[in-house]
Motif scaffolding. Structure first.
Motif, short mmCIF file in Angstrom:
data_model
loop_
_atom_site.label_atom_id
_atom_site.label_comp_id
_atom_site.label_asym_id
_atom_site.label_seq_id
_atom_site.Cartn_x
_atom_site.Cartn_y
_atom_site.Cartn_z
N ALA A 7 -44.95 10.50 88.40
CA ALA A 7 -45.84 11.66 88.26
C ALA A 7 -47.25 11.20 87.89
CB ALA A 7 -45.30 12.62 87.20
N GLU A 8 -47.35 10.21 87.01
CA GLU A 8 -48.67 9.70 86.61
C GLU A 8 -49.39 9.05 87.79
OE1 GLU A 8 -50.30 10.22 83.93
OE2 GLU A 8 -48.73 11.06 82.68
N LEU A 9 -48.66 8.23 88.57
CA LEU A 9 -49.28 7.56 89.72
C LEU A 9 -49.76 8.58 90.74
CD1 LEU A 9 -47.24 4.39 90.79
CD2 LEU A 9 -49.37 4.53 89.50
N VAL A 10 -48.92 9.56 91.05
CA VAL A 10 -49.28 10.56 92.06
C VAL A 10 -50.45 11.41 91.57
CG1 VAL A 10 -48.47 12.61 93.32
CG2 VAL A 10 -47.01 10.58 93.14
N ALA A 11 -50.41 11.86 90.32
CA ALA A 11 -51.50 12.67 89.78
C ALA A 11 -52.81 11.88 89.81
CB ALA A 11 -51.18 13.12 88.35
N ASN A 12 -52.73 10.60 89.47
CA ASN A 12 -53.90 9.73 89.49
C ASN A 12 -54.47 9.63 90.90
OD1 ASN A 12 -55.22 8.32 87.35
ND2 ASN A 12 -54.81 6.43 88.46
N ALA A 13 -53.59 9.43 91.88
CA ALA A 13 -54.04 9.30 93.27
C ALA A 13 -54.71 10.59 93.75
CB ALA A 13 -52.87 8.95 94.18
N ILE A 51 -51.19 11.29 100.65
CA ILE A 51 -50.82 10.06 99.94
C ILE A 51 -49.36 9.79 100.29
CG2 ILE A 51 -52.50 10.32 98.09
CD1 ILE A 51 -50.39 11.55 96.38
N GLU A 52 -48.90 8.59 100.03
CA GLU A 52 -47.54 8.24 100.43
C GLU A 52 -46.80 7.66 99.23
OE1 GLU A 52 -45.62 6.45 104.41
OE2 GLU A 52 -47.10 5.18 103.46
N LEU A 53 -45.58 8.11 99.07
CA LEU A 53 -44.71 7.62 97.99
C LEU A 53 -43.65 6.72 98.61
CD1 LEU A 53 -43.68 7.83 95.00
CD2 LEU A 53 -42.25 9.72 95.79
N VAL A 54 -43.49 5.53 98.05
CA VAL A 54 -42.47 4.60 98.52
C VAL A 54 -41.60 4.23 97.31
CG1 VAL A 54 -42.01 2.36 99.59
CG2 VAL A 54 -44.05 3.67 100.26
N VAL A 55 -40.30 4.45 97.43
CA VAL A 55 -39.35 4.10 96.36
C VAL A 55 -38.41 3.04 96.92
CG1 VAL A 55 -37.58 4.95 94.77
CG2 VAL A 55 -39.44 6.47 95.50
N GLU A 56 -38.35 1.90 96.26
CA GLU A 56 -37.44 0.83 96.68
C GLU A 56 -36.47 0.54 95.55
OE1 GLU A 56 -38.74 -2.54 99.25
OE2 GLU A 56 -40.68 -1.94 98.44
N LEU A 57 -35.19 0.59 95.87
CA LEU A 57 -34.16 0.27 94.89
C LEU A 57 -33.75 -1.18 95.12
CD1 LEU A 57 -32.10 3.55 95.08
CD2 LEU A 57 -34.10 3.02 93.69
N LEU A 58 -33.92 -1.99 94.10
CA LEU A 58 -33.68 -3.43 94.18
C LEU A 58 -32.51 -3.78 93.28
CD1 LEU A 58 -37.44 -4.26 93.57
CD2 LEU A 58 -36.32 -4.16 95.80
N PRO A 59 -31.86 -4.92 93.52
CA PRO A 59 -30.75 -5.31 92.64
C PRO A 59 -31.18 -5.44 91.18
CG PRO A 59 -30.82 -6.70 94.61
CD PRO A 59 -32.06 -5.85 94.63
N THR A 60 -32.45 -5.77 90.94
CA THR A 60 -32.94 -5.97 89.57
C THR A 60 -33.58 -4.72 88.97
OG1 THR A 60 -35.00 -6.77 90.52
CG2 THR A 60 -33.35 -8.43 89.92
N GLY A 61 -33.70 -3.63 89.74
CA GLY A 61 -34.34 -2.43 89.23
C GLY A 61 -34.88 -1.60 90.37
N CYS A 62 -35.99 -0.90 90.12
CA CYS A 62 -36.61 -0.12 91.20
C CYS A 62 -38.11 -0.36 91.19
CB CYS A 62 -36.30 1.37 91.06
SG CYS A 62 -37.15 2.22 89.74
N GLN A 63 -38.71 -0.21 92.34
CA GLN A 63 -40.16 -0.29 92.47
C GLN A 63 -40.64 0.99 93.13
OE1 GLN A 63 -42.30 -3.91 93.52
NE2 GLN A 63 -43.37 -2.78 95.13
N VAL A 64 -41.67 1.58 92.56
CA VAL A 64 -42.29 2.78 93.10
C VAL A 64 -43.74 2.46 93.43
CG1 VAL A 64 -42.96 5.17 92.63
CG2 VAL A 64 -40.77 4.31 91.79
N GLU A 65 -44.16 2.81 94.64
CA GLU A 65 -45.54 2.62 95.06
C GLU A 65 -46.11 3.94 95.50
OE1 GLU A 65 -46.00 -1.81 97.02
OE2 GLU A 65 -45.87 -0.10 98.37
N VAL A 66 -47.39 4.15 95.21
CA VAL A 66 -48.13 5.29 95.73
C VAL A 66 -49.31 4.74 96.52
CG1 VAL A 66 -49.51 7.32 95.15
CG2 VAL A 66 -47.38 6.85 93.92
#
Length: 145
Positions: A50-56, A66-81
């Motif tokens: 929410a903070e990343l998207v609001a900032n963008a 804007i584009e949201l990318v969510v990647e689920l990784l074996p070590t956790g998750c990464q979210v990109e805006v």
């Protein structure tokens, strides 16, 4: 609602360049983590997304989505805006010399992201920039039952 043509743990969605994008982004992250029973902290992921998207939305000009990318990784998750503005985001990765003014409304989002993520940053893209954070997997013994 999402494109699953990438890796099974990767979600990508275009969002409107308006405040309405924030609840949609939160819901997408919650759904992505729940559907795959991923063990990253969902509440923290939602808050930081929410903070990343609001900032963008707030700090980039124009109406381009804007584009949201969510990647689920074996070590956790990464979210990109991804947004159309190539300028780097404020104090996301720069050390702060002064304590933030807690009475100021702006500027706390990037501090939250720095404080609560395992890592965060930004990178240029062909159409602007991507701002991202990672969260680690929560160990089984610390998960709510």
């Amino acid at each position: 609602m999402h494109d699953r043509s990438q890796a099974p743990g990767s979600w990508r969605i275009a969002l409107p360049h308006t405040a309405a994008a924030v609840p949609v982004a939160r819901a997408l992250v919650r759904t992505a983590l729940a559907e795959l029973e991923h063990t990253a902290d969902c509440d923290t992921a939602e808050l930081l997304t929410a903070e990343l998207v609001a900032n963008a939305v707030e700090h980039t000009a124009g109406d381009d989505p804007i584009e949201l990318v969510v990647e689920l990784l074996p070590t956790g998750c990464q979210v990109e805006v991804h947004d159309p503005d190539p300028a780097p985001p404020g104090d996301l990765t720069r050390p702060t010399l002064a304590e933030p003014d807690v009475w100021q409304e702006g500027g706390r989002g990037l501090l939250l992201i720095r404080a609560l993520s395992s890592s965060c940053g930004h990178r240029p893209t062909g159409s602007g920039k991507a701002v991202w954070f990672r969260l680690p997997v929560v160990p089984a013994q610390r998960r709510p039952t």
